[in-house]
Structure formats: structure tokens, C-alpha cells
Enzyme design. Structure first.
Site, PDB file in Angstrom:
ATOM      1  N   HIS A  59       0.846  -1.197   0.000  1.00 20.78           N
ATOM      2  CA  HIS A  59       0.000   0.000   0.000  1.00 20.78           C
ATOM      3  C   HIS A  59       0.882   1.249   0.000  1.00 20.78           C
ATOM      4  CE1 HIS A  59      -2.506  -3.267   1.516  1.00 20.78           C
ATOM      5  NE2 HIS A  59      -3.555  -2.569   1.157  1.00 20.78           N
ATOM      6  N   HIS A 193     -14.831  -2.344  -0.407  1.00 16.10           N
ATOM      7  CA  HIS A 193     -14.521  -1.202   0.446  1.00 16.10           C
ATOM      8  C   HIS A 193     -14.038  -0.011  -0.366  1.00 16.10           C
ATOM      9  CE1 HIS A 193     -10.532  -3.164   0.254  1.00 16.10           C
ATOM     10  NE2 HIS A 193      -9.932  -2.248   0.986  1.00 16.10           N
ATOM     11  N   GLU A 240      -8.881  -4.923  -4.980  1.00 19.02           N
ATOM     12  CA  GLU A 240      -7.970  -5.868  -4.313  1.00 19.02           C
ATOM     13  C   GLU A 240      -8.398  -7.320  -4.541  1.00 19.02           C
ATOM     14  OE1 GLU A 240      -6.174  -3.245  -0.590  1.00 19.02           O
ATOM     15  OE2 GLU A 240      -7.729  -4.702  -0.161  1.00 19.02           O
TER      16      GLU A 240
HETATM   17  C1  DHB Z   1      -8.677  -0.430   5.008  1.00 16.87           C
HETATM   18  C2  DHB Z   1      -8.707  -1.619   4.299  1.00 16.87           C
HETATM   19  C3  DHB Z   1      -7.645  -2.002   3.487  1.00 16.87           C
HETATM   20  O1  DHB Z   1      -7.609  -3.122   2.720  1.00 16.87           O
HETATM   21  C4  DHB Z   1      -6.529  -1.203   3.436  1.00 16.87           C
HETATM   22  O2  DHB Z   1      -5.490  -1.646   2.721  1.00 16.87           O
HETATM   23  C5  DHB Z   1      -6.480   0.006   4.128  1.00 16.87           C
HETATM   24  C6  DHB Z   1      -7.550   0.383   4.937  1.00 16.87           C
HETATM   25  C7  DHB Z   1      -9.787  -0.021   5.895  1.00 16.87           C
HETATM   26  O3  DHB Z   1     -10.884  -0.587   5.816  1.00 16.87           O
HETATM   27  O4  DHB Z   1      -9.587   0.863   6.735  1.00 16.87           O
HETATM   28 FE    FE Z   2      -5.681  -3.091   1.320  1.00 16.94          FE
END
Ligand code: DHB
Ligand code: FE
Length: 303
Positions: A59, A193, A240
Site C-alpha cells: 500500500h 470497500h 484488491e
Molecule cells: C482499510 C482496508 C484495506 O484493505 C486497506 O489496505 C487500508 C484500509 C480499511 O478498511 O480501513
Molecule cells: Fe488493502
């Protein structure tokens, strides 16, 4: 000969890691998430893989945004946890398997998948959170882990279909490694998400549940999901989920579903998890046939 015996997918939400590191797993919010992985940990303790191949994404913590490889294979002997802004997570250093990793690099690249070879690399929550979820919090990880990072942070990420085909190439690589290793593939990330912008907090359980169903029944259908559809249906970070398809591509066409878990939310994310096993009998017979074919081919080529 090495072989892939099972595939595990799971979300890799960083807040799950923070809950572990800050000893908050017993709080009701987090207990709901962690209790869904109790059966998985028992399965993993029984399965005892010799090696894990962990498909995850960085990330912008280890790679920064200066260099973004589409597929980066960790060939080093070890992979320390990356500093993600508040210091590296207090988890064990991931030990790699340089011999198998360089074999995979050779086989997969000669199979026309252009991996980036990483001889030095740190790993972030994308890899370490799923390791915690499946192995708990031991003082050392119980087996070597070969990390394979996929770009899903900057457009264009690889397509779902490309990821699925990479899984097949990895399987061919594993099955041409002479040592008898039992390998488990992890596909991490997802499920739906979106962590910023006007649709932040978006979760689409209907899409996620259909995705879980098709991970078992019809993965080819999932390979047809476009980037736009992932974005529209599963939010900006839903992409993802292409990493789950690398794992699925490495499995048999027909698999046994051992376990699945889905809960909403953890942080901003729908947590999804599935464990698939290759069918033991059919897998073994197919294996022997594939090995015989390879041997015949090599004999013909005078190898
Ligand atoms: C969140 C989820 C993720 O997969 C990520 O890499 C960073 C943050 C989250 O839900 O906060
Ligand atoms: Fe992630």
C-alpha cells in the site's frame, strides 16, 4: 514434486493488525471478526503447509509510489515488516524460500509472465494481517512465505483474467519443483470497500457474497469482471479482489470449500474469507498424469 494443496483468501484490513498489536481482540467489535477465524487457525494448524505463497498488495509502504511493479516476487531470504507510518508492526520477520521463489521466477517468466524479481523487500499489512489471521501471533511464522505483490494502488492494475492466468503459471512452476513440498496459496485483500472520496464506507454484501459463491463454483465468471465493475460495485479498493483470483487460478477447476466467513465491517471493509482445498484423489491422479506428461516431454527434448 511440490504441489498446491489449498488456497486461502482473506481481507487484510490494517485495523485488524492494530487490534492484535494493541491487544484489543477481546473487545466485542473485534471479537466478532476474530471469532470467524478460529476454525481457520485450527485448519491451518492441522494442514501444516511447508510453504505459503502470499499474494498481497503493497500500500505504497514498502515500494513507495516511485516504483510500482505490476507483479513483484519476493526472492529474498527474509522480508521485514514495513514501517507504515507508525513504525513496523511487532510481528516476526517473514522468512522466504529463495530456492522455490527463484524457481517460480524462472518458470513463470519463461512462461511469458514478466515478474519483477525482488531480492530485498519489506512487507506491509497486506501480507502480515492474513498471516496473523491464519497462524495467530507466534514468535516466528511456522513456515517460509514467498510474497508476491500485485499492483492495485495505481491504475491500471492487472485484469482479473490476467491474475487468474498468473495463478495457473504459478501452479505449473510449483509442480515442476522437484522437492515434495505442500504449498498453500493465500489471496488477500477485499472485500468491498472504499476508503476515501464521496462513496467512502461503501460496502456491497450482495456483490461480495456472489463473489464468494463463484470463487467455489464459477471462477471463470469472476475473471470477466472489469476494473469499472469492481469500482462501481465494490468501491475503489474492491479491486484488491483480483488477488483472490491468482490463488483461485492455481487451484483445481473443482475444489472443496472447507470454510467461509463474512462479516461487516472491520474498519471500512467487508471482511471475507474462504478456504478451498484441491480434491485429494482427483488431484493426485491428475498430478501423476501431468508429471508423466512432463517427463515424456523432457525425454523427447533430450533433457
Ligand atoms: C482499510 C482496508 C484495506 O484493505 C486497506 O489496505 C487500508 C484500509 C480499511 O478498511 O480501513
Ligand atoms: Fe488493502
Amino acid at each position: 514434486m511440490a504441489r498446491i494443496i489449498a488456497g486461502v483468501s482473506s481481507s487484510h484490513v490494517p485495523a485488524i493488525g492494530a487490534a492484535i498489536d494493541n491487544k484489543r481482540t477481546e473487545e466485542p467489535y473485534w471479537k466478532r471478526v476474530f471469532s470467524g477465524f478460529e476454525k481457520s487457525k485450527a485448519w491451518m494448524a492441522k494442514t501444516k503447509p511447508d510453504v505459503v505463497i502470499g499474494i498481497y498488495n503493497d500500500h505504497a509502504s514498502a515500494f513507495s509510489v516511485e516504483m510500482i511493479p505490476t507483479f513483484a516476487l519476493g526472492c529474498a531470504a527474509e522480508f521485514p515488516p514495513a514501517d507504515e507510518g507508525w513504525g513496523p508492526r511487532p510481528v516476526p520477520v517473514v522468512k522466504g524460500h529463495p530456492e522455490l521463489a527463484s524457481h517460480i521466477a524462472t518458470s513463470v517468466i519463461l512462461d511469458e509472465f514478466d515478474l519483477t524479481i525482488c531480492n530485498k523487500m519489506e512487507v506491509d499489512h497486506g501480507l502480515t494481517v492474513p498471516l496473523n489471521l491464519l497462524f495467530g501471533s507466534p514468535s516466528t511464522w511456522p513456515c517460509p512465505v514467498i510474497p508476491l505483490a500485485v499492483n492495485v494502488v495505481q491504475f491500471p492494475p492487472p485484469t482479473a483474467h490476467r491474475c487468474y492466468m498468473l495463478g495457473k503459471a504459478i501452479r505449473r512452476a510449483v509442480e515442476s519443483y522437484p522437492e515434495d513440498l505442500r504449498v498453500v496459496m493465500f489471496g488477500t485483500g477485499g472485500m468491498s470497500h472504499q476508503i476515501s472520496g464521496p462513496r467512502a464506507g461503501l460496502i456491497n454484501s450482495k456483490f461480495d457474497k456472489a463473489f464468494l459463491d463463484n470463487m467455489v463454483k464459477n471462477p471463470k465468471k469472476l475473471t470477466q469482471i472489469s476494473h469499472l465493475e469492481f469500482m462501481r460495485e465494490a468501491g475503489a479498493e474492491g479491486i484488491e479482489m483480483v488477488m483472490w483470483l491468482v490463488m483461485r487460478g492455481a487451484m483445481d477447476e473443482k475444489v472443496d470449500e472447507v470454510y467461509r466467513f463474512y462479516t461487516v465491517p472491520a474498519s471500512n471493509t467487508a471482511v471475507g474469507h474462504i478456504i478451498l482445498e484441491n480434491k485429494k484423489r482427483a488431484g493426485t491422479a491428475k498430478h501423476k498424469r501431468a508429471a508423466a506428461l512432463r517427463t515424456n516431454r523432457d525425454v523427447r527434448r533430450g533433457k
